[in-house]
Design a protein around this motif. Structure first.
Motif, short mmCIF file in Angstrom:
data_model
loop_
_atom_site.label_atom_id
_atom_site.label_comp_id
_atom_site.label_asym_id
_atom_site.label_seq_id
_atom_site.Cartn_x
_atom_site.Cartn_y
_atom_site.Cartn_z
N ILE A 18 0.85 -1.19 0.00
CA ILE A 18 0.00 0.00 0.00
C ILE A 18 0.88 1.24 0.00
CG2 ILE A 18 -1.92 -1.11 1.22
CD1 ILE A 18 -0.94 0.39 3.75
N GLY A 19 0.26 2.39 -0.20
CA GLY A 19 0.94 3.66 -0.02
C GLY A 19 0.74 4.14 1.39
N GLY A 20 1.71 4.81 1.94
CA GLY A 20 1.59 5.34 3.29
C GLY A 20 2.27 6.69 3.39
N ARG A 21 1.67 7.58 4.19
CA ARG A 21 2.29 8.88 4.41
C ARG A 21 1.87 9.40 5.78
NH1 ARG A 21 -0.91 12.77 0.23
NH2 ARG A 21 0.13 14.38 1.38
N ILE A 22 2.67 10.30 6.32
CA ILE A 22 2.34 10.91 7.60
C ILE A 22 1.08 11.75 7.40
CG2 ILE A 22 3.08 12.57 9.35
CD1 ILE A 22 5.93 11.55 8.90
N PHE A 23 0.19 11.69 8.38
CA PHE A 23 -1.12 12.33 8.29
C PHE A 23 -1.32 13.25 9.48
CE2 PHE A 23 -5.59 12.30 9.56
CZ PHE A 23 -6.20 12.76 8.40
N GLY A 24 -2.04 14.34 9.25
CA GLY A 24 -2.44 15.24 10.33
C GLY A 24 -1.85 16.62 10.17
N ASN A 25 -2.24 17.47 11.07
CA ASN A 25 -1.74 18.85 11.08
C ASN A 25 -0.82 19.02 12.28
OD1 ASN A 25 -3.11 19.76 8.74
ND2 ASN A 25 -5.01 19.80 9.90
N PHE A 26 -1.37 19.44 13.41
CA PHE A 26 -0.59 19.64 14.63
C PHE A 26 0.13 18.36 15.04
CE2 PHE A 26 -0.58 18.89 19.24
CZ PHE A 26 0.35 19.84 19.62
N SER A 27 -0.54 17.23 14.88
CA SER A 27 0.01 15.97 15.40
C SER A 27 1.25 15.51 14.65
CB SER A 27 -1.05 14.88 15.39
OG SER A 27 -1.42 14.57 14.07
N ARG A 28 1.56 16.11 13.50
CA ARG A 28 2.80 15.77 12.79
C ARG A 28 4.03 16.05 13.64
NH1 ARG A 28 2.66 15.86 6.91
NH2 ARG A 28 0.51 15.94 6.25
N GLU A 29 3.89 17.00 14.56
CA GLU A 29 5.02 17.40 15.41
C GLU A 29 5.25 16.44 16.57
OE1 GLU A 29 6.96 19.98 14.56
OE2 GLU A 29 5.66 20.23 12.80
N LEU A 30 4.30 15.56 16.82
CA LEU A 30 4.39 14.65 17.96
C LEU A 30 5.30 13.47 17.64
CD1 LEU A 30 0.61 14.65 18.92
CD2 LEU A 30 2.46 15.93 20.02
N PRO A 31 5.87 12.84 18.67
CA PRO A 31 6.72 11.68 18.42
C PRO A 31 5.96 10.50 17.82
CG PRO A 31 6.68 12.22 20.78
CD PRO A 31 5.84 13.23 20.08
N GLY A 70 -4.46 12.62 17.76
CA GLY A 70 -4.39 14.06 17.47
C GLY A 70 -4.08 14.89 18.70
N THR A 71 -4.88 15.92 18.92
CA THR A 71 -4.62 16.82 20.05
C THR A 71 -4.91 16.16 21.40
OG1 THR A 71 -6.84 17.75 19.82
CG2 THR A 71 -5.03 18.92 18.73
N ASP A 72 -5.48 14.96 21.39
CA ASP A 72 -5.72 14.20 22.61
C ASP A 72 -4.54 13.26 22.91
OD1 ASP A 72 -7.33 13.67 24.83
OD2 ASP A 72 -8.30 11.97 23.85
N TRP A 73 -3.50 13.34 22.08
CA TRP A 73 -2.32 12.50 22.28
C TRP A 73 -1.72 12.83 23.64
CZ3 TRP A 73 2.89 13.56 23.04
CH2 TRP A 73 3.73 12.46 22.94
N ASN A 74 -1.31 11.83 24.32
CA ASN A 74 -0.66 11.95 25.63
C ASN A 74 -1.63 12.40 26.73
OD1 ASN A 74 1.71 11.33 26.97
ND2 ASN A 74 2.40 13.44 27.03
#
Length: 184
Positions: A18-31, A70-74
């Motif tokens: 399959i194809g895969g890519r990083i997804f999201g806006n703010f959450s791209r900055e998260l580990p 997303g923004t609920d991470w951690n």
């Protein structure tokens, strides 16, 4: 990328390129990154064929999200999925199916995620029986995510110029919008 999906109990039920890519806006900055997974003919199959969400009667997906919350991470790590499940069946809003999953990349544990439907013309088509090649998806009022915003702008101009208290004008609007969905 090579994708494998194992159901509870350890049975591998899907394996394909399959194809895969990083997804999201703010959450791209998260580990812990979210990923968009896409099936394409050039990788071998253009659909991911499995009933990923047992509460839905769908067995074929073009795209899925492996979401980091997303923004609920951690924090609680479940609010978005909870709200989608909570409003499903109580409103006329489309919701994304979700289920928790554990992700490994190259054999390394990446954590607990949520497998989600990806909101796209393919998802809407599968939920409502529309032709995915004949729809427009707009974000932030009028910005096209897929397709065009021309028809939407024309309808907004019509709404601005006409009295929707008149049945014929309101009927024109209803022919283009799911009013219950829009109201919700």
């Amino acid at each position: 990328m090579h994708f494998e999906f194992f159901e509870v109990g350890g049975d591998r039920v899907l394996e394909q390129a399959i194809g895969g890519r990083i997804f999201g806006n703010f959450s791209r900055e998260l580990p812990q990154k979210s990923l968009r997974l896409t099936a394409r003919d050039k990788y071998g199959k253009n659909r991911l064929e499995h009933n990923f969400f047992p509460n839905k009667d769908l067995f074929s997906y073009k795209e899925l999200i492996v979401r980091n919350a997303g923004t609920d991470w951690n924090f609680a790590h479940l609010r978005d999925a909870f709200i989608h499940n909570w409003v499903e069946g109580h409103t006329f809003i489309d919701t994304q199916a979700s289920r928790p999953c554990v992700v490994f990349i190259n054999g390394k544990y990446w954590g607990v995620y949520h497998l989600r439907e990806y909101i796209s013309r393919h998802m809407i088509a599968s939920h409502h029986g529309f032709n995915p090649d004949h729809m427009n998806i707009l974000e932030a009022y009028e910005h096209p995510k897929e397709g065009s915003n021309i028809g939407f702008k024309r309808l907004c101009d019509f709404i601005s110029a006409h009295d929707l208290g008149l049945a014929r004008n309101f009927d024109t609007v209803k022919a283009h919008f799911d009013v219950r969905n829009l109201t919700d």
